[in-house]
Write a protein that holds these residues in place. Structure first.
Motif, PDB file in Angstrom:
ATOM      1  N   ASP A 125       0.821  -1.203   0.000  1.00  0.00           N
ATOM      2  CA  ASP A 125       0.000   0.000   0.000  1.00  0.00           C
ATOM      3  C   ASP A 125       0.859   1.259   0.000  1.00  0.00           C
ATOM      4  N   LEU A 126       1.892   1.278   0.839  1.00  0.00           N
ATOM      5  CA  LEU A 126       2.755   2.456   0.917  1.00  0.00           C
ATOM      6  C   LEU A 126       3.480   2.691  -0.397  1.00  0.00           C
ATOM      7  N   ASP A 127       4.080   1.629  -0.950  1.00  0.00           N
ATOM      8  CA  ASP A 127       4.804   1.778  -2.210  1.00  0.00           C
ATOM      9  C   ASP A 127       3.886   2.218  -3.337  1.00  0.00           C
ATOM     10  N   ARG A 128       2.684   1.673  -3.374  1.00  0.00           N
ATOM     11  CA  ARG A 128       1.743   2.018  -4.438  1.00  0.00           C
ATOM     12  C   ARG A 128       1.385   3.494  -4.368  1.00  0.00           C
ATOM     13  N   VAL A 129       1.058   3.987  -3.172  1.00  0.00           N
ATOM     14  CA  VAL A 129       0.676   5.389  -3.015  1.00  0.00           C
ATOM     15  C   VAL A 129       1.844   6.312  -3.341  1.00  0.00           C
ATOM     16  N   LEU A 130       3.020   6.010  -2.782  1.00  0.00           N
ATOM     17  CA  LEU A 130       4.182   6.859  -3.043  1.00  0.00           C
ATOM     18  C   LEU A 130       4.555   6.856  -4.517  1.00  0.00           C
ATOM     19  N   GLY A 131       4.529   5.670  -5.124  1.00  0.00           N
ATOM     20  CA  GLY A 131       4.879   5.583  -6.532  1.00  0.00           C
ATOM     21  C   GLY A 131       3.932   6.366  -7.418  1.00  0.00           C
ATOM     22  N   LEU A 132       2.626   6.231  -7.179  1.00  0.00           N
ATOM     23  CA  LEU A 132       1.644   6.953  -7.984  1.00  0.00           C
ATOM     24  C   LEU A 132       1.725   8.452  -7.749  1.00  0.00           C
ATOM     25  N   GLU A 133       1.976   8.848  -6.507  1.00  0.00           N
ATOM     26  CA  GLU A 133       2.110  10.276  -6.222  1.00  0.00           C
ATOM     27  C   GLU A 133       3.323  10.869  -6.935  1.00  0.00           C
ATOM     28  N   MET A 134       4.365  10.078  -7.098  1.00  0.00           N
ATOM     29  CA  MET A 134       5.579  10.554  -7.758  1.00  0.00           C
ATOM     30  C   MET A 134       5.485  10.494  -9.269  1.00  0.00           C
ATOM     31  N   GLY A 135       4.416   9.880  -9.785  1.00  0.00           N
ATOM     32  CA  GLY A 135       4.208   9.904 -11.227  1.00  0.00           C
ATOM     33  C   GLY A 135       4.249   8.581 -11.939  1.00  0.00           C
ATOM     34  N   SER A 136       4.365   7.459 -11.201  1.00  0.00           N
ATOM     35  CA  SER A 136       4.321   6.166 -11.891  1.00  0.00           C
ATOM     36  C   SER A 136       2.924   5.949 -12.479  1.00  0.00           C
ATOM     37  N   ASP A 137       2.860   5.173 -13.551  1.00  0.00           N
ATOM     38  CA  ASP A 137       1.603   4.989 -14.264  1.00  0.00           C
ATOM     39  C   ASP A 137       0.859   3.734 -13.844  1.00  0.00           C
ATOM     40  N   ASP A 138       1.572   2.787 -13.238  1.00  0.00           N
ATOM     41  CA  ASP A 138       0.938   1.550 -12.797  1.00  0.00           C
ATOM     42  C   ASP A 138       1.831   0.911 -11.744  1.00  0.00           C
ATOM     43  N   TYR A 139       1.290  -0.100 -11.058  1.00  0.00           N
ATOM     44  CA  TYR A 139       2.013  -0.736  -9.957  1.00  0.00           C
ATOM     45  C   TYR A 139       1.689  -2.222  -9.931  1.00  0.00           C
ATOM     46  N   LEU A 140       2.721  -3.030  -9.772  1.00  0.00           N
ATOM     47  CA  LEU A 140       2.559  -4.474  -9.629  1.00  0.00           C
ATOM     48  C   LEU A 140       3.287  -4.926  -8.375  1.00  0.00           C
ATOM     49  N   SER A 141       2.628  -5.717  -7.541  1.00  0.00           N
ATOM     50  CA  SER A 141       3.267  -6.231  -6.335  1.00  0.00           C
ATOM     51  C   SER A 141       3.748  -7.658  -6.587  1.00  0.00           C
ATOM     52  N   LYS A 142       4.946  -7.939  -6.127  1.00  0.00           N
ATOM     53  CA  LYS A 142       5.509  -9.284  -6.249  1.00  0.00           C
ATOM     54  C   LYS A 142       4.856 -10.205  -5.215  1.00  0.00           C
ATOM     55  N   PRO A 143       4.677 -11.488  -5.565  1.00  0.00           N
ATOM     56  CA  PRO A 143       4.945 -12.099  -6.869  1.00  0.00           C
ATOM     57  C   PRO A 143       3.805 -11.835  -7.853  1.00  0.00           C
ATOM     58  N   PHE A 144       4.114 -11.798  -9.134  1.00  0.00           N
ATOM     59  CA  PHE A 144       3.083 -11.643 -10.157  1.00  0.00           C
ATOM     60  C   PHE A 144       3.438 -12.528 -11.348  1.00  0.00           C
ATOM     61  N   LEU A 145       2.445 -12.847 -12.147  1.00  0.00           N
ATOM     62  CA  LEU A 145       2.669 -13.639 -13.355  1.00  0.00           C
ATOM     63  C   LEU A 145       3.239 -12.753 -14.455  1.00  0.00           C
ATOM     64  N   PRO A 146       4.215 -13.239 -15.235  1.00  0.00           N
ATOM     65  CA  PRO A 146       4.746 -12.434 -16.336  1.00  0.00           C
ATOM     66  C   PRO A 146       3.656 -11.969 -17.305  1.00  0.00           C
ATOM     67  N   GLN A 147       2.636 -12.807 -17.502  1.00  0.00           N
ATOM     68  CA  GLN A 147       1.544 -12.420 -18.410  1.00  0.00           C
ATOM     69  C   GLN A 147       0.816 -11.176 -17.905  1.00  0.00           C
ATOM     70  N   GLU A 148       0.756 -11.027 -16.577  1.00  0.00           N
ATOM     71  CA  GLU A 148       0.097  -9.846 -16.025  1.00  0.00           C
ATOM     72  C   GLU A 148       0.880  -8.583 -16.366  1.00  0.00           C
ATOM     73  N   LEU A 149       2.199  -8.667 -16.290  1.00  0.00           N
ATOM     74  CA  LEU A 149       3.017  -7.521 -16.683  1.00  0.00           C
ATOM     75  C   LEU A 149       2.802  -7.197 -18.153  1.00  0.00           C
ATOM     76  N   ILE A 150       2.757  -8.205 -19.000  1.00  0.00           N
ATOM     77  CA  ILE A 150       2.564  -7.977 -20.437  1.00  0.00           C
ATOM     78  C   ILE A 150       1.247  -7.238 -20.684  1.00  0.00           C
ATOM     79  N   ILE A 151       0.200  -7.633 -19.989  1.00  0.00           N
ATOM     80  CA  ILE A 151      -1.103  -6.971 -20.145  1.00  0.00           C
ATOM     81  C   ILE A 151      -1.000  -5.508 -19.742  1.00  0.00           C
ATOM     82  N   ARG A 152      -0.334  -5.255 -18.610  1.00  0.00           N
ATOM     83  CA  ARG A 152      -0.197  -3.873 -18.127  1.00  0.00           C
ATOM     84  C   ARG A 152       0.626  -3.035 -19.103  1.00  0.00           C
ATOM     85  N   VAL A 153       1.708  -3.610 -19.617  1.00  0.00           N
ATOM     86  CA  VAL A 153       2.559  -2.884 -20.557  1.00  0.00           C
ATOM     87  C   VAL A 153       1.788  -2.546 -21.831  1.00  0.00           C
TER      88      VAL A 153
END
Length: 226
Positions: free
Chosen positions: A85-113
């Motif tokens: 939660d902390l990383d997601r909020v800080l990252g989005l506030e700083m300008g990141s466009d999306d957030y993935l928490s580990k562990p995740f499936l590689p296919q999920e990253l491909i969809i987000r990209v």
């Protein structure tokens, strides 16, 4: 197939190799960095998208993100195994466009990209036409705007400023709500105030003074032809 340049910053070698392989299967050019210092040195390359881990040796992901956004508003996907939660909020506030928490499936990253690339860079089909508007030539494919009254110089816009202009100029006269603009320009995971739209509009008006970018108070914005 569009040859997008993806920069992956991940110090876990096994994970980075798997993610690189999956992204290369999509036809993307993938460059891997295993530390934050090397990533910062590469910011000036301006790839199409960064996939950025937060926990890195040396310069951490937050500092890399800051360097990226200081250079240009290139889209960034943050990944982390820490306090989600902390990383997601800080990252989005700083300008990141999306957030993935580990562990995740590689296919999920491909969809987000894919979703971000499509939103930011749009269709590559040849039937998308350039728009001539108040002595500006807007090219949705090349993502450029040329000022024909100023020696055909390119208007220097950030990614979000360009996204806004491409959205509004695609349908001259159509009113877009702030909510719709946020959905298109910032994406579904935006975490912040709608006033961010007003800030981008203000900057576009300053850079493109001949554009009639009208405010619809209490609703949003539209571009008029004159």
């Amino acid at each position: 197939m569009e040859k997008y340049d993806i920069y992956l910053v991940e110090d876990e070698e096994n994970l980075s190799e798997v993610l690189k392989a999956y992204m290369q299967k999509e036809g993307w050019n993938v460059t891997v960095f295993d530390n934050g210092d090397a990533a910062v040195d590469a910011v000036a390359d301006k790839p199409h998208l960064w996939v950025l881990d937060i926990m890195l040796p040396g310069t951490d992901g937050y500092q890399v993100l800051k360097a990226i956004k200081n250079e240009e508003d290139t889209p960034v996907i943050f990944i982390s195994a820490r306090d989600q939660d902390l990383d997601r909020v800080l990252g989005l506030e700083m300008g990141s466009d999306d957030y993935l928490s580990k562990p995740f499936l590689p296919q999920e990253l491909i969809i987000r990209v894919k979703k971000i690339l499509n939103r930011v860079y749009g269709s590559s089909t040849s039937d998308v036409q350039k728009v001539e508007l108040n002595a500006y030539t807007i090219d949705p494919i090349g993502r450029t705007i040329i000022d024909t009254e100023e020696n055909n110089e390119a208007v220097d816009l950030t990614t979000k400023e360009m996204d806004l202009m491409l959205l509004l100029s695609a349908e001259i006269g159509k009113a877009f709500s702030r909510e719709k603009i946020i959905e298109h320009v910032w994406g579904d995971n935006y975490f912040g105030s709608e006033r961010a739209v007003d800030d981008v509009v203000r900057r576009v008006r300053k850079k493109m003074p001949r554009i009639h970018l009208e405010t619809l108070y209490g609703y949003g914005y539209r571009i008029l032809s004159s």
